[in-house]
Design an enzyme around this catalytic site. Structure first.
Site, PDB file in Angstrom:
ATOM      1  N   SER A 127       0.857  -1.189   0.000  1.00 54.00           N
ATOM      2  CA  SER A 127       0.000   0.000   0.000  1.00 54.00           C
ATOM      3  C   SER A 127       0.889   1.234   0.000  1.00 54.00           C
ATOM      4  CB  SER A 127      -0.874   0.008   1.257  1.00 54.00           C
ATOM      5  OG  SER A 127      -1.468   1.275   1.475  1.00 54.00           O
ATOM      6  N   TYR A 140      -2.660  -0.610  10.238  1.00 50.85           N
ATOM      7  CA  TYR A 140      -2.498  -1.077   8.858  1.00 50.85           C
ATOM      8  C   TYR A 140      -1.254  -0.456   8.241  1.00 50.85           C
ATOM      9  CZ  TYR A 140      -3.647  -1.461   3.835  1.00 50.85           C
ATOM     10  OH  TYR A 140      -3.617  -1.698   2.489  1.00 50.85           O
TER      11      TYR A 140
END
Length: 246
Positions: A127, A140
């Site tokens: 990501s 995350y």
């Protein structure tokens, strides 16, 4: 060159979102076998798809998955979680690390002998929060930053084995995971296509959507990437007689 056409591909987190799109794209590109890993039983209409019950945090399931696979040309570590948090609960951070970091590590280590045999590729779906944390999902972000460092380390350590390791660094994708995020999102189908395009081109780091592509050039030509290459070169120097696989 990485083999998708007539090759065998393993995709974790294959039951929905980007994982499902990756399975479809691998089939479209002529994969002879796609092993679709998911925590729940999965049914697919294409006979080339072999479902695998695979929770990436379960060592026994990982080992069973490896034993049921004949060969692997590409492993796509796509399974992941993203939970809203505010850094007040250690358990939430640990949950992210268990799936997004240690799950990726465990699956890769288990499949590495098969990938070495095929001189295959590992693709880790990360990501852009690995580069800049998103405070809405700090756990995350932490786990993806750690998984990016894992990917860079695997890349250097696996090169002598003939195994290439690739980082995918997308922005928001229109999946259930990012439903709560109010931002432009790329379709899973377009991201899956761009991932395999980047793999075909041999890109170390794949930026598969408009939100991430503006980072690509500055990253690839910047000092951080140069430092990664400098550190990777120490592997050969530190181990006498160890040379990259031809």
């Amino acid at each position: 060159m990485t083999r998708i056409a007539d090759g065998a591909v393993v995709v974790t987190g294959a039951n929905r979102g980007l994982g499902r799109a990756l399975v479809t794209e691998a089939l479209r590109r002529g994969a002879k076998r796609v092993y679709a890993g998911s925590r729940q039983p999965l049914v697919h209409p294409d006979a080339r798809v072999t479902p695998l019950i695979l929770d990436v945090t379960d060592a026994a399931q990982i080992q069973a998955a490896v034993e049921s696979v004949d060969s692997v040309d590409v492993l796509v570590n796509n399974a992941g979680i993203a939970l809203l948090d505010d850094l007040t609960d250690r358990a939430v951070i640990e949950q992210h690390l268990e799936v997004n970091l240690f799950g990726t590590w465990g699956v890769t280590q288990a499949f590495l002998p098969l990938l070495t045999e095929s001189e295959g590729s590992v693709v880790n779906v990360l990501s852009d929060t690995a580069f800049a944390a998103l405070p809405l999902v700090p756990g995350y972000s932490i786990s993806k930053a750690a998984a990016f460092a894992l990917t860079q380390s695997l890349r250097a350590l696996s090169a002598p084995l003939g195994v290439s390791v690739h980082a995918v660094v997308p922005g928001p994708i229109d999946t259930e995971m990012s439903r709560a995020l109010d931002a432009p999102k790329a379709s899973p189908e377009s991201v899956a296509q761009a991932i395999f395009d980047g793999l075909d081109k041999g890109e170390d780091d794949i930026f598969p959507d408009p939100a991430s592509q503006h980072l690509a050039e500055s990253w690839r030509t910047g000092p951080a990437k140069a430092l990664e290459r400098q550190y990777a070169a120490l592997i050969a120097e530190a181990t006498p007689g160890r040379e990259e696989h031809a």
